[in-house]
Motif scaffolding. Sequence first.
Motif, PDB file in Angstrom:
ATOM      1  N   VAL A  83      17.166 -12.928   8.263  1.00  0.00           N
ATOM      2  CA  VAL A  83      15.866 -13.422   8.702  1.00  0.00           C
ATOM      3  C   VAL A  83      15.146 -12.247   9.352  1.00  0.00           C
ATOM      4  O   VAL A  83      15.648 -11.652  10.302  1.00  0.00           O
ATOM      5  N   ALA A  84      13.965 -11.906   8.828  1.00  0.00           N
ATOM      6  CA  ALA A  84      13.273 -10.691   9.248  1.00  0.00           C
ATOM      7  C   ALA A  84      12.085 -11.008  10.146  1.00  0.00           C
ATOM      8  O   ALA A  84      11.281 -11.894   9.845  1.00  0.00           O
ATOM      9  N   ASP A  85      11.973 -10.274  11.236  1.00  0.00           N
ATOM     10  CA  ASP A  85      10.820 -10.362  12.125  1.00  0.00           C
ATOM     11  C   ASP A  85       9.685  -9.545  11.508  1.00  0.00           C
ATOM     12  O   ASP A  85       9.774  -8.326  11.401  1.00  0.00           O
ATOM     13  N   ALA A  86       8.606 -10.221  11.108  1.00  0.00           N
ATOM     14  CA  ALA A  86       7.461  -9.536  10.492  1.00  0.00           C
ATOM     15  C   ALA A  86       6.282  -9.441  11.445  1.00  0.00           C
ATOM     16  O   ALA A  86       5.133  -9.280  11.016  1.00  0.00           O
ATOM     17  N   ASP A  87       6.545  -9.544  12.751  1.00  0.00           N
ATOM     18  CA  ASP A  87       5.499  -9.418  13.770  1.00  0.00           C
ATOM     19  C   ASP A  87       4.336 -10.363  13.455  1.00  0.00           C
ATOM     20  O   ASP A  87       4.540 -11.531  13.209  1.00  0.00           O
ATOM     21  N   THR A  88       3.116  -9.861  13.427  1.00  0.00           N
ATOM     22  CA  THR A  88       1.934 -10.688  13.182  1.00  0.00           C
ATOM     23  C   THR A  88       1.589 -10.785  11.699  1.00  0.00           C
ATOM     24  O   THR A  88       0.629 -11.466  11.337  1.00  0.00           O
ATOM     25  N   GLY A  89       2.342 -10.080  10.857  1.00  0.00           N
ATOM     26  CA  GLY A  89       1.965  -9.952   9.451  1.00  0.00           C
ATOM     27  C   GLY A  89       1.054  -8.767   9.215  1.00  0.00           C
ATOM     28  O   GLY A  89       0.627  -8.518   8.096  1.00  0.00           O
ATOM     29  N   TYR A  90       0.692  -8.075  10.335  1.00  0.00           N
ATOM     30  CA  TYR A  90      -0.032  -6.794  10.272  1.00  0.00           C
ATOM     31  C   TYR A  90      -1.461  -6.916   9.777  1.00  0.00           C
ATOM     32  O   TYR A  90      -1.930  -6.109   8.988  1.00  0.00           O
ATOM     33  N   GLY A  91      -2.176  -7.923  10.275  1.00  0.00           N
ATOM     34  CA  GLY A  91      -3.587  -8.016   9.945  1.00  0.00           C
ATOM     35  C   GLY A  91      -4.022  -9.444   9.700  1.00  0.00           C
ATOM     36  O   GLY A  91      -3.524 -10.391  10.308  1.00  0.00           O
ATOM     37  N   SER A  92      -4.968  -9.601   8.779  1.00  0.00           N
ATOM     38  CA  SER A  92      -5.496 -10.916   8.437  1.00  0.00           C
ATOM     39  C   SER A  92      -4.489 -11.703   7.613  1.00  0.00           C
ATOM     40  O   SER A  92      -3.398 -11.214   7.285  1.00  0.00           O
ATOM     41  N   ALA A  93      -4.881 -12.906   7.233  1.00  0.00           N
ATOM     42  CA  ALA A  93      -4.017 -13.717   6.373  1.00  0.00           C
ATOM     43  C   ALA A  93      -3.755 -13.023   5.043  1.00  0.00           C
ATOM     44  O   ALA A  93      -2.673 -13.181   4.451  1.00  0.00           O
ATOM     45  N   VAL A  94      -4.713 -12.236   4.571  1.00  0.00           N
ATOM     46  CA  VAL A  94      -4.507 -11.479   3.333  1.00  0.00           C
ATOM     47  C   VAL A  94      -3.412 -10.424   3.539  1.00  0.00           C
ATOM     48  O   VAL A  94      -2.560 -10.221   2.663  1.00  0.00           O
ATOM     49  N   ASN A  95      -3.423  -9.754   4.704  1.00  0.00           N
ATOM     50  CA  ASN A  95      -2.346  -8.810   5.016  1.00  0.00           C
ATOM     51  C   ASN A  95      -1.003  -9.520   5.117  1.00  0.00           C
ATOM     52  O   ASN A  95       0.027  -8.979   4.701  1.00  0.00           O
ATOM     53  N   VAL A  96      -1.025 -10.732   5.664  1.00  0.00           N
ATOM     54  CA  VAL A  96       0.207 -11.518   5.753  1.00  0.00           C
ATOM     55  C   VAL A  96       0.790 -11.744   4.361  1.00  0.00           C
ATOM     56  O   VAL A  96       2.000 -11.634   4.146  1.00  0.00           O
ATOM     57  N   ARG A  97      -0.057 -12.048   3.412  1.00  0.00           N
ATOM     58  CA  ARG A  97       0.419 -12.260   2.042  1.00  0.00           C
ATOM     59  C   ARG A  97       1.175 -11.018   1.545  1.00  0.00           C
ATOM     60  O   ARG A  97       2.254 -11.147   0.960  1.00  0.00           O
ATOM     61  N   ARG A  98       0.603  -9.848   1.754  1.00  0.00           N
ATOM     62  CA  ARG A  98       1.279  -8.638   1.287  1.00  0.00           C
ATOM     63  C   ARG A  98       2.594  -8.430   2.026  1.00  0.00           C
ATOM     64  O   ARG A  98       3.617  -8.094   1.423  1.00  0.00           O
ATOM     65  N   THR A  99       2.580  -8.634   3.345  1.00  0.00           N
ATOM     66  CA  THR A  99       3.794  -8.454   4.134  1.00  0.00           C
ATOM     67  C   THR A  99       4.900  -9.384   3.659  1.00  0.00           C
ATOM     68  O   THR A  99       6.059  -8.975   3.495  1.00  0.00           O
ATOM     69  N   VAL A 100       4.567 -10.641   3.421  1.00  0.00           N
ATOM     70  CA  VAL A 100       5.566 -11.605   2.950  1.00  0.00           C
ATOM     71  C   VAL A 100       6.094 -11.185   1.588  1.00  0.00           C
ATOM     72  O   VAL A 100       7.307 -11.246   1.321  1.00  0.00           O
ATOM     73  N   GLY A 101       5.225 -10.742   0.709  1.00  0.00           N
ATOM     74  CA  GLY A 101       5.674 -10.286  -0.605  1.00  0.00           C
ATOM     75  C   GLY A 101       6.619  -9.106  -0.511  1.00  0.00           C
ATOM     76  O   GLY A 101       7.641  -9.046  -1.219  1.00  0.00           O
ATOM     77  N   GLU A 102       6.301  -8.157   0.362  1.00  0.00           N
ATOM     78  CA  GLU A 102       7.172  -6.992   0.544  1.00  0.00           C
ATOM     79  C   GLU A 102       8.534  -7.418   1.093  1.00  0.00           C
ATOM     80  O   GLU A 102       9.578  -6.903   0.672  1.00  0.00           O
ATOM     81  N   CYS A 103       8.530  -8.361   2.024  1.00  0.00           N
ATOM     82  CA  CYS A 103       9.804  -8.827   2.588  1.00  0.00           C
ATOM     83  C   CYS A 103      10.623  -9.582   1.544  1.00  0.00           C
ATOM     84  O   CYS A 103      11.851  -9.457   1.490  1.00  0.00           O
ATOM     85  N   LEU A 104       9.958 -10.368   0.706  1.00  0.00           N
ATOM     86  CA  LEU A 104      10.669 -11.046  -0.378  1.00  0.00           C
ATOM     87  C   LEU A 104      11.283 -10.026  -1.330  1.00  0.00           C
ATOM     88  O   LEU A 104      12.428 -10.190  -1.773  1.00  0.00           O
ATOM     89  N   ASP A 105      10.538  -8.976  -1.657  1.00  0.00           N
ATOM     90  CA  ASP A 105      11.073  -7.930  -2.533  1.00  0.00           C
ATOM     91  C   ASP A 105      12.292  -7.253  -1.908  1.00  0.00           C
ATOM     92  O   ASP A 105      13.179  -6.777  -2.629  1.00  0.00           O
ATOM     93  N   ALA A 106      12.321  -7.214  -0.569  1.00  0.00           N
ATOM     94  CA  ALA A 106      13.454  -6.601   0.134  1.00  0.00           C
ATOM     95  C   ALA A 106      14.676  -7.515   0.166  1.00  0.00           C
ATOM     96  O   ALA A 106      15.762  -7.071   0.550  1.00  0.00           O
TER      97      ALA A 106
END
Length: 292
Positions: A83-106
């Motif tokens: 289970v990964a801590d992704a902080d705030t998602g690093y920006g807007s909801a659009v940034n959250v989408r990218r962060t979640v995708g990167e974490c899924l790829d990991a």
Amino acid sequence: MTGQLRAGQFRAVLDGEGIVALPGVHDALSARLAERAGFEAVFTSGFGIAASTLGLPDLGMLSMAENVDRIDRIAGSVDVPLVADADTGYGSAVNVRRTVGECLDAGVAGIILEDQAWPKRCGHMDEKRVVPAAEGVQRIRAAADVREERDEDLVIVGRTDARAVHGLDDAIERGRAYADAGADVVFVEAPESRAELERVAGEIDAPTFANVVDGGKTPELSADELDEIGFDIAVYPLSALFAATRAMQDAYETLAEAGTTESVDGVSFEAFEEVVDADGYRELERRYAPEE
């Protein structure tokens, strides 16, 4: 094992009887040690990764790329779910989408997303700021949308830091809203008494998450005590990091003062090789050795 399989594995752990106790890990070595200790899952904290990667405090210094790179290495080092801590998602909801995708790829099984304003800080530090509740909801919705679009089984932990900013009533309301937006688990950060913990567990109709930080604002209760209160997950994010820091401090100070580490208590060379599976890699070397 793929992230999808690990997510299913983690959901099975959550659906089991009793509370799930998770240790915080900050690198591949600590993750391997936690897995060897018998934990069924592990999780990362932004605090631990900022400290071990950058040598800096958890004050918004860690970037998304730096965090995901460490998460990727940790996930690849163990077979148990992460289970990964992704902080705030690093920006807007659009940034959250990218962060979640990167974490899924990991290959993560779960992700923690919080409602702090950037630059965020450790949940047990003072002077935190949170975004409006509606923005926090959109962060969770964005994560849930990515999960659905990719047909993943990702466990989303919706965290609110509103207790310190607006009070416990607002934090509980936010937790309920994040569950409605798609969070599987609600994480109200830094309740300051057992009574507050009891309110969180009793007033949120979703699985709840307790964060026990050594020396932090929340009472340092055992997993059994938190289970009795009604929590579903209890995490201990910094205990191993603090213990390792003390051990390294002692070793370096001893070497600096005495010119030798003979008196330093540590694992043996052979025991460390076992942790990193040196024999397994030697076997691979033999398998691929050129024929005579």
